[in-house]
Design a protein around this motif. Structure first.
Motif, mmCIF file in Angstrom:
data_model
loop_
_atom_site.group_PDB
_atom_site.id
_atom_site.type_symbol
_atom_site.label_atom_id
_atom_site.label_comp_id
_atom_site.label_asym_id
_atom_site.label_seq_id
_atom_site.Cartn_x
_atom_site.Cartn_y
_atom_site.Cartn_z
ATOM 1 N N ASP A 8 0.828 -1.197 0.000
ATOM 2 C CA ASP A 8 0.000 0.000 0.000
ATOM 3 C C ASP A 8 0.871 1.259 0.000
ATOM 4 O O ASP A 8 2.104 1.192 -0.143
ATOM 5 C CB ASP A 8 -0.928 -0.008 1.217
ATOM 6 N N THR A 9 0.224 2.394 0.200
ATOM 7 C CA THR A 9 0.918 3.679 0.248
ATOM 8 C C THR A 9 0.828 4.254 1.652
ATOM 9 O O THR A 9 -0.247 4.285 2.260
ATOM 10 C CB THR A 9 0.300 4.664 -0.762
ATOM 11 N N ALA A 10 1.960 4.690 2.153
ATOM 12 C CA ALA A 10 1.992 5.437 3.411
ATOM 13 C C ALA A 10 2.036 6.918 3.059
ATOM 14 O O ALA A 10 2.866 7.335 2.249
ATOM 15 C CB ALA A 10 3.212 5.038 4.230
ATOM 16 N N TYR A 11 1.150 7.714 3.655
ATOM 17 C CA TYR A 11 1.090 9.115 3.254
ATOM 18 C C TYR A 11 0.655 10.009 4.410
ATOM 19 O O TYR A 11 0.128 9.548 5.433
ATOM 20 C CB TYR A 11 0.137 9.300 2.073
ATOM 21 N N ARG A 12 0.931 11.297 4.216
ATOM 22 C CA ARG A 12 0.523 12.339 5.166
ATOM 23 C C ARG A 12 -0.237 13.410 4.403
ATOM 24 O O ARG A 12 -0.033 13.590 3.204
ATOM 25 C CB ARG A 12 1.741 12.958 5.846
ATOM 26 N N VAL A 13 -1.079 14.122 5.122
ATOM 27 C CA VAL A 13 -1.803 15.253 4.544
ATOM 28 C C VAL A 13 -1.510 16.483 5.386
ATOM 29 O O VAL A 13 -1.666 16.467 6.613
ATOM 30 C CB VAL A 13 -3.324 14.995 4.476
ATOM 31 N N PHE A 14 -1.059 17.546 4.704
ATOM 32 C CA PHE A 14 -0.802 18.832 5.340
ATOM 33 C C PHE A 14 -1.924 19.795 4.976
ATOM 34 O O PHE A 14 -2.508 19.710 3.893
ATOM 35 C CB PHE A 14 0.503 19.455 4.835
#
Length: 550
Positions: free
Chosen positions: A454-460
Motif C-alpha cells: 500500500d501507500t503510506a502518506y501524510r496530509v498537510f
C-alpha cells in the motif's frame, strides 16, 4: 514586419467565415425589415430586455459577489451554495452563482438561446383583444420587460435552490425552466435553440483554443452523469412547462403546437439534455446510473406534456352526482405535472431542514474565521447522517474521505476535496469565505508507495505560510520479505520511518535523507532520489518509491 501567428490567423479566419455566412443568408433571404418587425411585435424596440437583464445579473454575481473579476478561474463557491434553509444567503445566491468560467459561459449561452424564446411567447405587449399596453402596470411593456420578467426569473431561481436536493450551485435550473416554457410554445424552435447553443459553445472554444494538441495522459475524473444536478434540472423544467402552459392554453387550439411536434420536441430535448441520467451517490466516489428507468421516464414525460398542451377541453371524466366534478384531459395532464413536480421537490424539504452537526471534527484542524478545515477518512458525511433515506437499495448515510470544511454558523459540512482527487493532484487549494472576503487553505499530500504493498502518506494543511500535518495513514508494508524480515514505511507528523519486524519484534529508524543510507537490524537502506532500496548481503531490492502526482 512581424507576421501574425498561426493561432491568430485561425481566429480571424473563423470570425470572417461566420460574418460571411450571416451576410450570405441575409442577402439570400432579403428580409427587408421583416425580421425586425417580427421582433417588435412581441418585444419593446425588438429587444428581449428581460433576457438581457438576466444575463447581466448572473454575470454580475460571478464577477462581483464571487470575486470572478479578480479571480476569473477561481471564484468563491462554498458560501454561495444552497446548503440548507438555515443558511438563507446560500438559498438566495445558489441559483445565480457558478463553479467556474466554463460553468458560467455554458449557462449564459443556454440562457441566451432559451430565454428570448420564453420571453417572446409571453411578450412585452399583451395579446388580449382590446388590451391597452399602457392601461396598467400589468400591461405596461416597460414594466413587463424590465421588472416582471426579471422578477419571475429571480423567483424561479429561488425555487430551484430552495427545492434542490443537495447543495446546488448554478443557473441551470432556471435555464431548464426557460427551456420548458419555450418547449410547450415552440417545440421545434426550442430544439433548434438547443443545437444553436451547442454551436455557440463550439465556436467559443474554437476562438479560445483554435488549435489543440493532445495525447493520452492519466486524469482524475468522475462519471460525466454524476456531475449533473438532475433533480434541479427536472424541477426547473417542470416549473417552466407549468408556467408556459398558462400562456399556450390561452391561445386558440389551432395556434397551439401539434401533438407530433410537441412529443418529438420533448423527446429530443429530454434525451439530448440527459434528463434520463438518474443516478445515486453510493459513497466512496462510487455512483449508480439507472439508465433504463431514466429513458422510460423521459418518454412518459413527453406523453404527459403533449396531452397537457394539446388535450381537448371536452370533459373526459365526470362524477356520478350530477356532474359537479368534471375533469378534462389537459387538466388531468396538468395535475400529473404538478404531482410529479411535488414528488421531485418534496424530498428536498426534510433534507434542507438539516444542517451541519456539532460533533467534533476528526483529527487536527485549521480555523479560518467561522470555518474549520481538516482531513479525514471513512467518516460519515455530517450533512446526511442526521437522518436516513433508503431508495432502490441505496442510502443517504454515506461514508466520505477527503478535505472536510465545516462552518457551524453557516450550516456547512462538505467534503471539499475527495481523497482520490488529492491523491491524484498532490496539492489542491480550498477556498473559504463570504461576501467581501476570501481565504485559501492548501491541502497537500506526500507519500511513499511500498513495493507490492500500500501507500503510506501524510496530509498537510497550509494557510498563510503556516503548515501542519492533520492526517497520517496506516503504515504500508512492502511485499518482499528480506532475510526473514518484514519491512514497512511508517508515516508520522515529523517524517517517515522504516520499520523492520522479525519474530514479533520491531525496530525503526528515520527514512534516510536523499542519497543517504541507514542500517537497521542487519539491513542497509539506500535512498536514491525518489527510490528507497534495501541491501542484504548480495541482495538489493527496491522497497519503496515516492508517490507521484499529476
Amino acid at each position: 514586419m512581424e507576421l501574425p501567428g498561426a493561432v491568430t490567423v485561425q481566429r480571424v479566419a473563423l470570425l470572417v467565415a461566420f460574418v460571411l455566412s450571416v451576410v450570405a443568408v441575409y442577402l439570400a433571404d432579403r428580409p427587408s425589415g421583416r425580421w425586425a418587425r417580427a421582433l417588435r411585435r412581441r418585444f419593446l424596440f425588438g429587444v428581449p430586455w428581460g433576457s438581457v437583464v438576466t444575463v447581466v445579473g448572473v454575470l454580475a454575481v460571478y464577477l462581483f459577489v464571487q470575486g470572478g473579476l479578480q479571480h476569473w478561474y477561481r471564484p468563491l463557491t462554498i458560501p454561495f451554495r444552497a446548503w440548507s434553509y438555515f443558511y438563507p444567503l446560500g438559498v438566495v445566491t445558489a441559483a445565480f452563482a457558478h463553479n467556474g468560467p466554463g460553468h458560467l459561459v455554458g449557462n449564459l449561452v443556454a440562457t441566451a438561446a432559451f430565454a428570448p424564446l420564453a420571453e417572446y411567447a409571453w411578450g412585452h405587449f399583451p395579446r388580449g383583444r382590446g388590451t391597452t399596453s399602457f392601461g396598467s402596470w400589468r400591461t405596461n411593456p416597460y414594466v413587463r420587460a424590465f421588472v416582471v420578467f426579471p422578477a419571475a426569473v429571480f423567483v424561479v431561481g429561488l425555487l430551484t435552490a430552495a427545492f434542490a436536493l443537495g447543495p446546488i450551485i448554478g443557473f441551470s435550473g432556471v435555464v431548464f425552466a426557460f427551456a420548458g416554457f419555450a418547449l410547450v410554445n415552440y417545440p421545434f424552435s426550442t430544439v433548434v435553440a438547443l443545437v444553436a447553443s451547442r454551436v455557440v459553445r463550439v465556436v467559443y472554444n474554437a476562438v479560445q483554443t483554435p488549435q489543440l494538441t493532445a495525447s493520452g495522459h492519466p486524469a482524475y475524473v468522475t462519471p460525466w452523469w454524476a456531475d449533473i444536478a438532475i433533480q434541479g434540472h427536472a424541477f426547473g423544467l417542470f416549473l417552466g412547462v407549468l408556467l408556459g402552459l398558462a400562456v399556450v392554453r390561452n391561445r386558440a387550439p389551432e395556434a397551439r403546437p401539434s401533438a407530433l411536434r410537441l412529443w418529438t420536441g420533448t423527446i429530443l430535448f429530454g434525451v439530448q439534455q440527459s434528463m434520463w441520467a438518474i443516478y445515486w451517490y453510493r459513497g466512496g466516489e462510487t455512483y449508480v446510473l439507472y439508465r433504463a428507468v431514466g429513458v422510460a421516464l423521459v418518454a412518459l414525460l413527453a406523453v404527459v406534456v403533449t396531452v397537457t398542451v394539446v388535450g381537448s377541453d371536452r370533459v373526459a371524466l365526470r362524477d356520478t352526482l350530477g356532474g359537479a366534478f368534471a375533469v378534462r384531459p389537459w387538466q388531468a395532464g396538468a395535475a400529473c405535472l404538478i404531482l410529479v413536480a411535488a414528488v421531485i421537490s418534496g424530498p428536498a424539504v426534510p433534507y434542507n431542514l438539516y444542517t451541519a452537526n456539532d460533533d467534533d471534527l476528526p483529527g487536527a484542524e485549521i480555523d479560518v474565521r467561522d470555518y474549520e478545515v481538516t482531513y479525514a477518512e471513512n467518516v460519515t458525511n455530517g450533512m446526511t447522517a442526521a437522518f436516513e433515506i433508503s431508495a432502490l437499495g441505496e442510502t443517504t448515510a454515506v461514508k466520505t474521505a477527503g478535505v472536510i470544511v465545516r462552518s457551524r454558523d453557516r450550516g456547512i459540512w462538505t467534503t471539499a476535496v475527495t481523497k482520490g482527487r488529492l491523491a491524484f493532484d498532490g496539492q489542491v487549494p480550498v477556498l473559504v469565505g463570504g461576501p467581501g472576503w476570501r481565504e485559501t487553505v492548501f491541502a497537500v499530500r506526500d507519500g511513499w508507495v511500498a513495493t507490492h504493498g500500500d501507500t503510506a502518506y501524510r496530509v498537510f494543511l497550509s494557510h498563510r505560510g503556516t503548515a501542519r500535518v492533520v492526517y497520517t495513514s496506516d503504515p504500508a508494508r512492502a511485499g518482499p520479505v528480506v532475510g526473514g524480515r518484514n519491512i514497512s514505511i511508517d508515516p508520522a507528523p515529523q517524517g517517515y520511518y522504516v520499520r523492520v519486524e522479525r519474530d514479533n519484534e520491531s525496530v525503526t529508524t528515520r527514512l534516510p535523507a536523499e542519497n543517504g543510507t541507514a542500517t537497521l537490524d542487519g539491513l542497509t537502506f539506500v535512498r536514491e532520489e525518489r527510490k528507497l532500496f534495501v541491501e542484504y548481503g548480495e541482495t538489493r531490492l527496491r522497497i519503496a518509491k515516492r508517490e507521484r502526482y499529476e
